[in-house]
Design a protein around this motif. Structure first.
Motif, PDB file in Angstrom:
ATOM      1  N   MET A 148       0.853  -1.185   0.000  1.00 49.49           N
ATOM      2  CA  MET A 148       0.000   0.000   0.000  1.00 49.49           C
ATOM      3  C   MET A 148       0.893   1.240   0.000  1.00 49.49           C
ATOM      4  SD  MET A 148      -3.032   1.203   2.564  1.00 49.49           S
ATOM      5  CE  MET A 148      -2.063   1.613   3.980  1.00 49.49           C
ATOM      6  N   THR A 149       0.481   2.217  -0.802  1.00 46.83           N
ATOM      7  CA  THR A 149       1.195   3.487  -0.878  1.00 46.83           C
ATOM      8  C   THR A 149       0.222   4.602  -0.530  1.00 46.83           C
ATOM      9  OG1 THR A 149       2.533   2.581  -2.674  1.00 46.83           O
ATOM     10  CG2 THR A 149       2.635   4.944  -2.331  1.00 46.83           C
ATOM     11  N   GLU A 150       0.690   5.556   0.284  1.00 47.17           N
ATOM     12  CA  GLU A 150      -0.158   6.657   0.709  1.00 47.17           C
ATOM     13  C   GLU A 150       0.506   7.990   0.402  1.00 47.17           C
ATOM     14  OE1 GLU A 150      -2.740   5.596   4.315  1.00 47.17           O
ATOM     15  OE2 GLU A 150      -0.732   4.856   4.820  1.00 47.17           O
ATOM     16  N   TYR A 151      -0.345   8.977   0.105  1.00 51.81           N
ATOM     17  CA  TYR A 151       0.109  10.331  -0.190  1.00 51.81           C
ATOM     18  C   TYR A 151      -0.786  11.300   0.556  1.00 51.81           C
ATOM     19  CZ  TYR A 151       2.243   7.929  -4.167  1.00 51.81           C
ATOM     20  OH  TYR A 151       2.950   7.070  -4.955  1.00 51.81           O
ATOM     21  N   GLU A 152      -0.203  12.421   0.966  1.00 52.38           N
ATOM     22  CA  GLU A 152      -0.991  13.427   1.658  1.00 52.38           C
ATOM     23  C   GLU A 152      -0.409  14.798   1.391  1.00 52.38           C
ATOM     24  OE1 GLU A 152      -2.776  12.415   5.540  1.00 52.38           O
ATOM     25  OE2 GLU A 152      -1.724  14.217   6.255  1.00 52.38           O
ATOM     26  N   ARG A 153      -1.284  15.759   1.117  1.00 54.13           N
ATOM     27  CA  ARG A 153      -0.878  17.137   0.884  1.00 54.13           C
ATOM     28  C   ARG A 153      -1.880  18.040   1.595  1.00 54.13           C
ATOM     29  NH1 ARG A 153       4.135  17.389  -0.890  1.00 54.13           N
ATOM     30  NH2 ARG A 153       3.796  19.229  -2.161  1.00 54.13           N
ATOM     31  N   SER A 154      -1.394  19.196   2.051  1.00 56.74           N
ATOM     32  CA  SER A 154      -2.247  20.172   2.730  1.00 56.74           C
ATOM     33  C   SER A 154      -1.999  21.557   2.151  1.00 56.74           C
ATOM     34  CB  SER A 154      -1.959  20.203   4.231  1.00 56.74           C
ATOM     35  OG  SER A 154      -2.299  18.984   4.824  1.00 56.74           O
ATOM     36  N   ARG A 155      -2.993  22.413   2.326  1.00 56.31           N
ATOM     37  CA  ARG A 155      -2.874  23.800   1.852  1.00 56.31           C
ATOM     38  C   ARG A 155      -3.764  24.688   2.717  1.00 56.31           C
ATOM     39  NH1 ARG A 155      -1.212  25.760  -3.376  1.00 56.31           N
ATOM     40  NH2 ARG A 155      -1.901  27.911  -3.674  1.00 56.31           N
ATOM     41  N   THR A 156      -3.258  25.838   3.077  1.00 56.92           N
ATOM     42  CA  THR A 156      -4.031  26.830   3.800  1.00 56.92           C
ATOM     43  C   THR A 156      -4.777  27.680   2.782  1.00 56.92           C
ATOM     44  OG1 THR A 156      -2.418  26.871   5.595  1.00 56.92           O
ATOM     45  CG2 THR A 156      -3.889  28.768   5.424  1.00 56.92           C
ATOM     46  N   MET A 157      -6.046  27.964   3.075  1.00 58.12           N
ATOM     47  CA  MET A 157      -6.893  28.727   2.158  1.00 58.12           C
ATOM     48  C   MET A 157      -7.527  29.904   2.896  1.00 58.12           C
ATOM     49  SD  MET A 157      -8.597  25.759  -0.103  1.00 58.12           S
ATOM     50  CE  MET A 157      -7.542  24.451  -0.753  1.00 58.12           C
ATOM     51  N   PRO A 158      -7.646  31.054   2.213  1.00 60.35           N
ATOM     52  CA  PRO A 158      -8.192  32.257   2.843  1.00 60.35           C
ATOM     53  C   PRO A 158      -9.719  32.297   2.809  1.00 60.35           C
ATOM     54  CG  PRO A 158      -7.515  32.773   0.616  1.00 60.35           C
ATOM     55  CD  PRO A 158      -7.162  31.312   0.858  1.00 60.35           C
ATOM     56  N   ALA A 159     -10.342  31.282   3.381  1.00 59.16           N
ATOM     57  CA  ALA A 159     -11.807  31.213   3.405  1.00 59.16           C
ATOM     58  C   ALA A 159     -12.228  30.387   4.613  1.00 59.16           C
ATOM     59  CB  ALA A 159     -12.329  30.577   2.114  1.00 59.16           C
ATOM     60  N   SER A 160     -13.456  30.590   5.032  1.00 56.11           N
ATOM     61  CA  SER A 160     -13.972  29.849   6.181  1.00 56.11           C
ATOM     62  C   SER A 160     -14.037  28.357   5.854  1.00 56.11           C
ATOM     63  CB  SER A 160     -15.368  30.347   6.557  1.00 56.11           C
ATOM     64  OG  SER A 160     -16.303  29.941   5.575  1.00 56.11           O
ATOM     65  N   PRO A 161     -13.941  27.510   6.858  1.00 58.01           N
ATOM     66  CA  PRO A 161     -14.014  26.072   6.597  1.00 58.01           C
ATOM     67  C   PRO A 161     -15.357  25.671   5.982  1.00 58.01           C
ATOM     68  CG  PRO A 161     -13.901  26.512   8.963  1.00 58.01           C
ATOM     69  CD  PRO A 161     -13.674  27.804   8.269  1.00 58.01           C
ATOM     70  N   GLU A 162     -16.429  26.344   6.373  1.00 52.23           N
ATOM     71  CA  GLU A 162     -17.739  26.029   5.807  1.00 52.23           C
ATOM     72  C   GLU A 162     -17.777  26.316   4.305  1.00 52.23           C
ATOM     73  OE1 GLU A 162     -17.964  26.751  10.093  1.00 52.23           O
ATOM     74  OE2 GLU A 162     -17.270  28.058   8.486  1.00 52.23           O
ATOM     75  N   ARG A 163     -17.232  27.449   3.916  1.00 50.78           N
ATOM     76  CA  ARG A 163     -17.192  27.811   2.493  1.00 50.78           C
ATOM     77  C   ARG A 163     -16.351  26.803   1.706  1.00 50.78           C
ATOM     78  NH1 ARG A 163     -17.741  31.953  -1.286  1.00 50.78           N
ATOM     79  NH2 ARG A 163     -15.960  32.227  -2.682  1.00 50.78           N
ATOM     80  N   VAL A 164     -15.202  26.450   2.254  1.00 51.21           N
ATOM     81  CA  VAL A 164     -14.315  25.503   1.566  1.00 51.21           C
ATOM     82  C   VAL A 164     -14.993  24.142   1.448  1.00 51.21           C
ATOM     83  CG1 VAL A 164     -12.104  24.297   1.650  1.00 51.21           C
ATOM     84  CG2 VAL A 164     -12.221  26.718   2.283  1.00 51.21           C
ATOM     85  N   PHE A 165     -15.565  23.659   2.538  1.00 49.92           N
ATOM     86  CA  PHE A 165     -16.206  22.346   2.485  1.00 49.92           C
ATOM     87  C   PHE A 165     -17.385  22.341   1.522  1.00 49.92           C
ATOM     88  CE2 PHE A 165     -19.304  19.174   3.668  1.00 49.92           C
ATOM     89  CZ  PHE A 165     -18.521  18.039   3.582  1.00 49.92           C
ATOM     90  N   ASP A 166     -18.218  23.377   1.585  1.00 49.85           N
ATOM     91  CA  ASP A 166     -19.381  23.439   0.694  1.00 49.85           C
ATOM     92  C   ASP A 166     -18.957  23.384  -0.770  1.00 49.85           C
ATOM     93  OD1 ASP A 166     -21.070  23.526   2.863  1.00 49.85           O
ATOM     94  OD2 ASP A 166     -21.484  25.684   2.702  1.00 49.85           O
ATOM     95  N   ARG A 167     -17.901  24.083  -1.118  1.00 49.47           N
ATOM     96  CA  ARG A 167     -17.433  24.072  -2.511  1.00 49.47           C
ATOM     97  C   ARG A 167     -16.818  22.717  -2.862  1.00 49.47           C
ATOM     98  NH1 ARG A 167     -16.704  27.905  -6.600  1.00 49.47           N
ATOM     99  NH2 ARG A 167     -18.406  28.829  -5.441  1.00 49.47           N
ATOM    100  N   ALA A 168     -15.999  22.171  -1.979  1.00 48.08           N
ATOM    101  CA  ALA A 168     -15.353  20.883  -2.254  1.00 48.08           C
ATOM    102  C   ALA A 168     -16.371  19.762  -2.387  1.00 48.08           C
ATOM    103  CB  ALA A 168     -14.342  20.550  -1.153  1.00 48.08           C
TER     104      ALA A 168
END
Length: 137
Positions: free
Chosen positions: A1-21
């Protein structure tokens, strides 16, 4: 099994980001350009990959109370992933995407995956970035 993970900070509320995603009708706006998701009977989806012209049966579920999306292949069990949105101070968010390849033959390789994850996170940020109006000089 191979795993990958990436993160990014975004200038928006978590609700806005989640709703769009989590908006199935707008996934093409931030997913890798060669992937297209077609909703079936929830949580079933079909993922079409332009490069291989291949359709894959998958599952996609949103957990708004956790600000989390989860997905994976339906039949083969060769691939799974998740996206998690976390709130930061001052109305910003951190978005983390994690992919697991249980079958190495489905893993396109570290460079391809990290490039795709970084591009997808950048595209999602473009979708949620606050728009500024015309500035009066």
């Amino acid at each position: 099994m191979t795993e990958y993970e990436r993160s990014r900070t975004m200038p928006a509320s978590p609700e806005r980001v989640f709703d769009r995603a989590a908006d199935v009708g707008r996934l093409d706006a931030w997913l890798p350009r060669e992937l297209h998701v077609e909703m079936e009977e929830p949580p079933a989806v079909t993922v079409h990959e332009d490069g291989s012209d291949h359709d894959t049966a998958a599952l996609l579920s949103a957990r708004p109370e956790q600000m989390r999306l989860e997905w994976g292949t339906r039949d083969q069990g060769s691939y799974a992933g998740w996206l998690q949105v976390a709130g930061l101070d001052a109305g910003a968010s951190e978005v983390t995407v994690h992919l697991s390849f249980f079958d190495d033959s489905h893993d396109p390789g570290g460079r391809a995956v990290t490039d795709a994850l970084d591009t997808s996170l950048r595209r999602l940020e473009e979708q949620v970035r606050p728009r500024t109006g015309d500035a009066a000089g």
